[in-house]
Design an enzyme around this catalytic site. Structure first.
Site, mmCIF file in Angstrom:
data_model
loop_
_atom_site.group_PDB
_atom_site.id
_atom_site.type_symbol
_atom_site.label_atom_id
_atom_site.label_comp_id
_atom_site.label_asym_id
_atom_site.label_seq_id
_atom_site.Cartn_x
_atom_site.Cartn_y
_atom_site.Cartn_z
ATOM 1 N N HIS A 62 32.424 -25.989 -53.488
ATOM 2 C CA HIS A 62 31.080 -26.307 -53.979
ATOM 3 C C HIS A 62 31.110 -26.334 -55.499
ATOM 4 C CE1 HIS A 62 31.150 -21.930 -54.048
ATOM 5 N NE2 HIS A 62 30.005 -21.901 -54.743
ATOM 6 N N HIS A 64 29.400 -24.716 -57.935
ATOM 7 C CA HIS A 64 29.054 -23.603 -58.806
ATOM 8 C C HIS A 64 30.174 -23.385 -59.815
ATOM 9 C CE1 HIS A 64 25.748 -21.540 -56.185
ATOM 10 N NE2 HIS A 64 25.241 -22.361 -57.079
ATOM 11 N N ASP A 66 31.765 -20.895 -61.124
ATOM 12 C CA ASP A 66 32.908 -20.009 -60.888
ATOM 13 C C ASP A 66 33.917 -20.615 -59.913
ATOM 14 O OD1 ASP A 66 30.772 -19.603 -58.985
ATOM 15 O OD2 ASP A 66 31.814 -17.832 -58.225
ATOM 16 N N HIS A 67 33.625 -21.837 -59.448
ATOM 17 C CA HIS A 67 34.553 -22.534 -58.554
ATOM 18 C C HIS A 67 35.066 -23.849 -59.144
ATOM 19 C CE1 HIS A 67 33.821 -19.987 -54.893
ATOM 20 N NE2 HIS A 67 32.776 -19.655 -55.650
ATOM 21 N N HIS A 139 24.968 -21.849 -47.971
ATOM 22 C CA HIS A 139 24.913 -21.380 -49.347
ATOM 23 C C HIS A 139 23.686 -21.992 -50.019
ATOM 24 C CE1 HIS A 139 26.509 -19.299 -52.711
ATOM 25 N NE2 HIS A 139 26.941 -20.352 -53.390
ATOM 26 N N ASP A 210 31.614 -20.121 -50.490
ATOM 27 C CA ASP A 210 30.567 -19.108 -50.463
ATOM 28 C C ASP A 210 29.625 -19.377 -49.288
ATOM 29 O OD1 ASP A 210 31.784 -18.397 -52.777
ATOM 30 O OD2 ASP A 210 30.047 -18.702 -54.074
ATOM 31 N N HIS A 268 36.709 -12.755 -53.130
ATOM 32 C CA HIS A 268 35.426 -13.099 -53.747
ATOM 33 C C HIS A 268 34.522 -11.875 -53.808
ATOM 34 C CE1 HIS A 268 31.589 -15.335 -54.350
ATOM 35 N NE2 HIS A 268 32.360 -16.255 -54.901
#
Length: 303
Positions: A62, A64, A66-67, A139, A210, A268
């Site tokens: 996805h 976001h 942090d990814h 998510h 996530d 995670h």
């Protein structure tokens, strides 16, 4: 296959752990696939035994930060390092715009063939030996988990039976190993399938993005050899975790148990947790699913 965890933190990095990135090394050919690419992933890559020239595909769960915030740096450094091999990115709608915009605004470029595939649920890659399918998760933004399955391998050729039947060694052995029928010099037709042992099951694994608890987990991870699942918060914080589209230790372990997974690798973790705290999180998982292991940055697991 081999999994190398380059980042195991959720949301933001800590002094002990970086944000999410997981490398999968394919043992039969040495290629490397990356699942998510959080900020600083290229630094983690350099600190590991992985080789940038072997990186063939990147699968994003996805969008976001942090990814994906590590993507622009990794791509441009790969070019500046002279790596010319093609690279394919897979991920949700918007991935192409993110990559192209960041490269354009920073006057950056790539010198290797780069393909960006924006995916939907279903099969996203197949090469005859491995199939990758994407499954929609629960998510706060569009997010996927990936199931990676190796094709079953032919059984071992029974040399003793071949010898007993008077079938001489020759170049045709390779074809017999594939289950093919060959015609010998004396005119006999030999079916390779008659001389093969049971097929060897291919490996399978599920790498979750996530997600809050979801019924999809049972299908995504059904009977896999290894299941990689987020465990952002401890069991007592379920309401907070689920409200933000995340899972707790107990919820991840329950998903592994219900799916019939053979092993669970927990990752995670919120940056609030130290290494010592993570041992407590591991214990919560193992109380539900004993075959749970704890991921740490640079930990390597055989599949």
């Amino acid at each position: 296959m081999q999994l190398t965890f380059l980042g195991t933190c959720a949301g933001t990095p800590s002094l002990q752990r970086n944000v999410t990135a997981i490398a999968l090394t394919l043992s039969n050919r040495g290629d490397c696939w990356l699942f998510d690419c959080g900020e600083g992933t290229q630094h983690q890559f350099m600190r590991s035994a992985l080789k940038p020239g072997k990186l063939e595909k990147i699968f994003i769960t996805h969008l976001h930060g942090d990814h994906i915030f590590g993507l622009p740096g990794l791509l441009t450094s790969r070019s500046m390092g002279g790596v010319a091999t093609p690279l394919t990115l897979y991920g949700p709608k918007g991935l192409k715009a993110f990559v192209e915009t960041t490269l354009s605004l920073s006057a950056s470029f790539v010198t290797f063939p780069l393909e960006i595939v924006e995916i939907e649920a279903g099969e996203v890659y197949r090469d005859g030996g491995i199939t990758v399918t994407a499954w929609p998760l629960s998510h706060v933004v569009e997010c996927y988990g990936y199931r990676i399955e190796e094709q079953d391998k032919p059984g071992v050729l029974d040399a003793e039976k071949l010898q007993a039947d008077g079938i001489p060694r020759g170049a045709w052995f390779q074809r017999l190993k594939q289950g093919e029928t060959v015609v010998l010099e004396d005119g006999r037709r030999v079916n390779g399938g008659d001389y093969l042992g049971p097929s060897i099951p291919g490996k399978s694994l599920a790498i979750f993005g996530d997600t809050a608890p979801t019924p999809v987990a049972c299908k995504l991870a059904a009977n896999v050899d290894v299941m990689v699942h987020e465990t952002t918060l401890e069991a007592a914080m379920a309401e907070k975790a689920n409200g933000r589209g995340h899972s707790t230790t107990v919820q991840a372990a329950t998903a592994a148990k219900q799916a019939g997974a053979k092993r669970l690798i927990a990752t995670h973790f919120s940056s609030r947790y130290s290494f010592a705290d993570c041992e407590r999180l591991l214990a919560e998982c193992q109380a539900v699913f004993p075959a749970t292991e704890l991921a740490r940055d640079f930990a390597v697991f055989e599949v």
